[in-house]
Structures are given as structure tokens and as C-alpha cells.
Scaffold this motif. Structure first.
Motif, PDB file in Angstrom:
ATOM      1  N   GLU A 130      13.189  -5.347  22.715  1.00 50.42           N
ATOM      2  CA  GLU A 130      14.386  -5.961  23.611  1.00 50.42           C
ATOM      3  C   GLU A 130      15.207  -5.816  23.833  1.00 50.42           C
ATOM      4  O   GLU A 130      15.573  -6.472  24.977  1.00 50.42           O
ATOM      5  CB  GLU A 130      14.818  -7.352  23.069  1.00 50.42           C
ATOM      6  N   VAL A 131      15.904  -5.006  23.235  1.00 50.01           N
ATOM      7  CA  VAL A 131      16.897  -4.048  23.618  1.00 50.01           C
ATOM      8  C   VAL A 131      16.518  -3.051  24.982  1.00 50.01           C
ATOM      9  O   VAL A 131      17.828  -2.996  26.544  1.00 50.01           O
ATOM     10  CB  VAL A 131      17.882  -3.449  22.746  1.00 50.01           C
ATOM     11  N   ARG A 132      15.678  -2.336  24.918  1.00 51.55           N
ATOM     12  CA  ARG A 132      15.495  -1.832  25.403  1.00 51.55           C
ATOM     13  C   ARG A 132      15.630  -2.703  27.381  1.00 51.55           C
ATOM     14  O   ARG A 132      15.700  -1.987  28.483  1.00 51.55           O
ATOM     15  CB  ARG A 132      14.236  -1.309  25.397  1.00 51.55           C
ATOM     16  N   SER A 134      16.270  -5.444  28.031  1.00 49.76           N
ATOM     17  CA  SER A 134      17.717  -5.937  28.326  1.00 49.76           C
ATOM     18  C   SER A 134      18.723  -4.875  29.327  1.00 49.76           C
ATOM     19  O   SER A 134      20.015  -5.102  29.597  1.00 49.76           O
ATOM     20  CB  SER A 134      18.219  -6.707  27.175  1.00 49.76           C
ATOM     21  N   GLY A 135      19.112  -3.907  27.841  1.00 49.13           N
ATOM     22  CA  GLY A 135      19.892  -2.753  28.316  1.00 49.13           C
ATOM     23  C   GLY A 135      21.488  -3.337  27.079  1.00 49.13           C
ATOM     24  O   GLY A 135      22.384  -2.723  27.516  1.00 49.13           O
ATOM     25  N   LYS A 136      21.407  -4.183  26.804  1.00 44.84           N
ATOM     26  CA  LYS A 136      22.388  -4.792  26.170  1.00 44.84           C
ATOM     27  C   LYS A 136      21.965  -5.680  24.391  1.00 44.84           C
ATOM     28  O   LYS A 136      20.521  -5.731  24.132  1.00 44.84           O
ATOM     29  CB  LYS A 136      23.232  -6.144  26.775  1.00 44.84           C
ATOM     30  N   PRO A 137      23.164  -5.560  23.871  1.00 43.94           N
ATOM     31  CA  PRO A 137      22.782  -5.845  22.656  1.00 43.94           C
ATOM     32  C   PRO A 137      22.045  -7.288  22.322  1.00 43.94           C
ATOM     33  O   PRO A 137      22.227  -7.980  23.198  1.00 43.94           O
ATOM     34  CB  PRO A 137      24.287  -5.703  20.924  1.00 43.94           C
ATOM     35  N   GLU A 138      21.012  -7.412  21.233  1.00 43.64           N
ATOM     36  CA  GLU A 138      20.207  -8.439  20.716  1.00 43.64           C
ATOM     37  C   GLU A 138      20.244  -9.093  19.650  1.00 43.64           C
ATOM     38  O   GLU A 138      20.738  -8.044  18.850  1.00 43.64           O
ATOM     39  CB  GLU A 138      18.607  -8.759  21.647  1.00 43.64           C
ATOM     40  N   SER A 158      21.991  -3.265  18.547  1.00 45.48           N
ATOM     41  CA  SER A 158      22.985  -2.766  19.952  1.00 45.48           C
ATOM     42  C   SER A 158      22.281  -1.361  20.388  1.00 45.48           C
ATOM     43  O   SER A 158      21.575  -0.042  19.524  1.00 45.48           O
ATOM     44  CB  SER A 158      23.825  -2.370  19.363  1.00 45.48           C
ATOM     45  N   PRO A 159      21.832  -0.913  21.526  1.00 38.98           N
ATOM     46  CA  PRO A 159      21.311   0.226  22.182  1.00 38.98           C
ATOM     47  C   PRO A 159      22.112   1.881  22.278  1.00 38.98           C
ATOM     48  O   PRO A 159      23.887   1.702  22.311  1.00 38.98           O
ATOM     49  CB  PRO A 159      20.972  -0.361  23.757  1.00 38.98           C
ATOM     50  N   PHE A 167      18.249   5.958  27.913  1.00 38.68           N
ATOM     51  CA  PHE A 167      18.443   4.887  26.671  1.00 38.68           C
ATOM     52  C   PHE A 167      17.147   5.918  25.413  1.00 38.68           C
ATOM     53  O   PHE A 167      16.196   6.131  26.012  1.00 38.68           O
ATOM     54  CB  PHE A 167      17.807   3.653  26.697  1.00 38.68           C
ATOM     55  N   ILE A 170      17.802   2.350  18.641  1.00 38.46           N
ATOM     56  CA  ILE A 170      18.916   1.308  18.760  1.00 38.46           C
ATOM     57  C   ILE A 170      19.160   1.216  17.429  1.00 38.46           C
ATOM     58  O   ILE A 170      18.963   1.927  16.536  1.00 38.46           O
ATOM     59  CB  ILE A 170      18.561   0.006  19.048  1.00 38.46           C
TER      60      ILE A 170
END
Length: 415
Positions: A130-132, A134-138, A158-159, A167, A170
Motif C-alpha cells: 500500500e505504501v509502496r 501510494s508513496g505516503k503513510p497508510e 510510513s515510508p 523507497f 516502511i
């Protein structure tokens, strides 16, 4: 001894401690290499001071230990997971929560769920994926099995990136939300049960309103015919029946009206002149007041404009009616207005016996009356009035009249 014991044709490295001129131990690297000098075999020894390197190693180790202690001090489970699903680091709280082997290296999905493949799907979304993407916290929710018990876990992922901005994985913080989930499930169950209760209540009220009012209305019609008699004893008994049937009709109509008001969340508001409303109420009850030997005095002399629904008239009708029924010994009722900065107050003042402090709140509840005399009424009037005022974002309460009696206050916002 190390030099003498070293083999010929060798290149060996040792870490040793040497004594300085000040008799201080210094960490050093000693390299021994076989050489030939003037046809004779020998040893070349190079000694290098390792003080700075050792100090740097110690500082690095202390920093790592300090960081690990900070991570372990965090009450919530924390894991650092690399891009290939391998767990780089986890704290003590994570070790206690997760059922799998806590020895590194290991795969996050293996230790968390005993899976052979990464988590996937809506029920078990993979935080790393999910984070990979979106590039943002999930934030995701997972179910973990701990000591044979099912635990709900909320994961905030968080990434983190390398120095080139790539990247690399997380940082997960986990929170046990099992109690919260159980509470949510209990609320949902209760809401469903409440919905069913409300459905049954509505059904009951519908039956009561339609199937009971009709026969009661028919009974009242026959009763009117029967009361046309010269026999006073029979007529007196029929009047008792008439009062009880009227009370039953009033109760049914009031209960239905209150139920409808309870189900509403808002009312359509328009500009209304409260003085006209009060004047109309006084006119409607002039006969009852005169019959009770009471005078209703309206001290509102100027138009009062507010945003309200026409149903607000029912509030003042109820208060005036109650004053006539329960405070007739006071011989008069005074109605006056008071303007506040953001609201208007209408006061209905009687001069009866007043209301005890212990009853001032409960009289606005269903089926509560100050006294239970032989007076027609359902006991729902003030509850209905209170709900109507509430739907106007206002307030209603009762105070003591300094001259004796009670003062009912209705406060309504100007806008």
C-alpha cells in the motif's frame, strides 16, 4: 611471540594493545609480512594506531544501542520492514504481539500471520505494498492470532527512503484495537436491535392510532346519544365514561404526535411573529380561563420576529393550558418577553402553588405531571413542548415565581 610464531611467506594481521610512553594502553593493528633482506629471511612489522577507529566503532555501537532502547521503550509494537518484506528491526512490544519466530532475518507475513506469501486483498491488505504504491503513510487493519486468541491490530505504515530518495521500506507502528472492535460490534448489534424496537414501536403506534381511535370515536358517538337522558344517575355515570374515553383519545393522539417529533431531526423554519402566536393562544383559551375564573395578561406589546416553525404555537398552548388547569387558584397568568443578545425568551408566569425543585426537570419527561388530579390530559404535553423547543435549538425550563407560583421560560435563538 606472534612475530616469531608467524609462518614464513605469510601476511598476517593482528589487533593488539601496546603501551605508550605514558604507560597508556593503545589499541593497534599489527601487520606481519614475510620479507627477504640481504639474502636473509625476515619479518616486516607495521603497527597502526586504531584509537580513532575504535572510538568510532564504540560511538556507532552506543548510538545503535541507544536507538534500540528508544524503540523498545515505545509501548506500541514497531517494526522496520525492507522492500523485500524482510524485517530489519522490531521492538519488544512487537515481539510480544507477533506469534512467529522473532529471530532475524524473517519475513513480515511469516511472523505476523504464518503465511508463505505476502498479505493481499481487502480483508488483509499489505502495508508495504500500500505504501509502496501510494508513496505516503497508510493505515490498515489486520487480524493476528496471539496465544490462540484473535486480536485486531491497526497498522500505521510510513515510508522511508535512502539518501538518493529511493523507497527502501516502511516503518510500522501497531495498535491493538481489539477492545475498540468489540465495542463497535456491540454498538452495531445494539443499533440493529434498537432499529427493530423502533420498528415495533412504530407498528404499535400505527395500530394504536388507527385501530383504537376508530372504535373510541364510535363509542363517543353512541355515548353522546345515550347521554340524552333525564336520569341524572345514569347521566353522571356516562360522564365518567366520557371523561375516560376522552383521556384515552388524548393519550393516543399525544403519543403519536410525540413519536413523530422524536423521529424528526430538524424542522423547516420561517419568519414568525411570536406576539401573534401568543395572541392566538390566549384567544383560544379565553373560554377555559374565564370558566376557571382566571385572567390571561399579555405584556408583549411589540412584534417579535424569529425563525421558527408554526408548530411552536403548540408549546405556548400547552403552557397556557397547564397554567389554567394546575394554577387556577392564582387567578391570573402573565405572558411577557425578554430579549437577549442572540435569543428571545417568552415567559409564562402563573401564581399557583409552584413546582418543587425535585420536580422541575422530570415534568418535561414523558408521563410526568406535578399532580394527578381528575383533569383531562395525557401527561405528554410538556414532553411534546420540550421536543418542539429542542428542534428549534432552544431551551425550556421552569423557575420559581418570586410572587408565588411558577415561571415557564422558552428560549429560542433569533436566527
Amino acid at each position: 611471540n606472534m612475530i616469531e610464531d608467524s609462518e614464513e611467506d605469510t601476511h598476517e594481521r593482528y589487533e593488539v594493545e601496546i603501551l605508550s610512553k605514558e604507560n597508556r594502553r593503545i589499541p593497534a593493528e599489527m601487520v606481519v609480512e614475510s620479507i627477504e633482506c640481504r639474502g636473509e629471511p625476515g619479518k616486516l612489522v607495521i603497527i597502526r594506531d586504531l584509537t580513532r577507529e575504535k572510538q568510532a566503532e564504540k560511538e556507532l555501537k552506543d548510538t545503535q544501542t541507544f536507538f534500540e532502547k528508544i524503540i523498545d521503550a515505545i509501548a506500541e509494537p514497531v517494526m522496520v520492514i525492507e522492500n523485500d518484506f524482510r524485517v530489519k528491526l522490531l521492538n519488544n512490544a512487537a515481539r510480544e504481539l507477533l506469534p512467529g519466530n522473532s529471530e532475524t532475518p524473517f519475513l513480515c507475513y511469516k511472523i505476523s500471520h504464518g503465511r508463505d506469501t505476502p498479505c493481499e486483498g481487502k480483508e488483509h491488505p499489505c502495508p508495504l505494498v500500500e505504501v509502496r504504491n501510494s508513496g505516503k503513510p497508510e493505515v490498515v487493519e489486520h487480524v493476528h492470532q496471539t496465544n490462540g486468541k484473535e486480536r485486531y491490530v491497526e497498522i500505521v505504515a510510513s515510508p522511508f527512503f535512502d539518501s538518493d530518495g529511493n523507497f527502501v521500506g516502511i516503518i510500522e507502528s501497531m495498535r491493538d484495537i481489539t477492545e475498540r472492535k468489540h465495542a463497535e460490534e456491540a454498538i452495531k448489534k445494539y443499533a440493529k436491535e434498537l432499529e427493530e424496537v423502533n420498528r415495533l414501536k412504530d407498528t404499535f403506534l400505527d395500530i394504536m392510532h388507527h385501530d383504537l381511535l376508530n372504535p373510541l370515536g364510535t363509542a363517543m358517538g353512541y355515548l353522546d346519544l345515550l347521554m340524552d337522558t333525564e336520569d341524572q344517575e345514569i347521566k353522571s355515570e356516562l360522564e365518567v365514561v366520557n371523561r375516560n374515553i376522552s383521556r384515552a383519545i388524548d393519550l393516543i393522539e399525544s403519543a403519536t404526535r410525540l413519536s413523530k417529533l422524536q423521529s424528526k431531526n430538524s424542522l423547516e423554519l420561517e419568519d414568525i411573529n411570536l406576539r401573534e402566536i401568543v395572541d392566538r393562544c390566549i384567544e383560544n383559551f379565553s373560554y377555559e380561563a374565564s370558566k376557571a375564573g382566571m385572567k390571561i395578561e399579555n405584556r408583549i406589546t411589540q412584534p417579535i420576529s424569529v425563525k421558527a416553525n408554526k408548530i411552536i404555537e403548540e408549546v405556548f398552548s400547552n403552557l397556557i393550558s397547564n397554567a389554567i388547569k394546575y394554577a387556577s387558584e392564582g387567578t391570573k397568568v402573565i405572558i411577557e418577553a425578554e430579549e437577549k443578545e442572540n435569543s428571545l425568551r417568552i415567559k409564562v408566569k402563573d401564581f399557583g402553588k409552584g413546582i418543587k425543585d425535585s420536580s422541575k426537570q422530570e415534568i418535561f419527561e414523558r408521563f410526568r405531571r406535578k399532580e394527578k388530579r381528575s383533569i383531562k390530559g395525557s401527561g405528554l404535553g410538556l414532553a411534546i413542548a420540550s421536543r418542539i423547543v429542542e428542534l428549534h435549538s432552544g431551551k425550556i425550563w421552569v423557575e420559581d415565581n418570586p410572587e408565588g407560583g411558577a415561571v415557564f421560560v422558552v428560549e429560542i435563538p433569533k436566527k
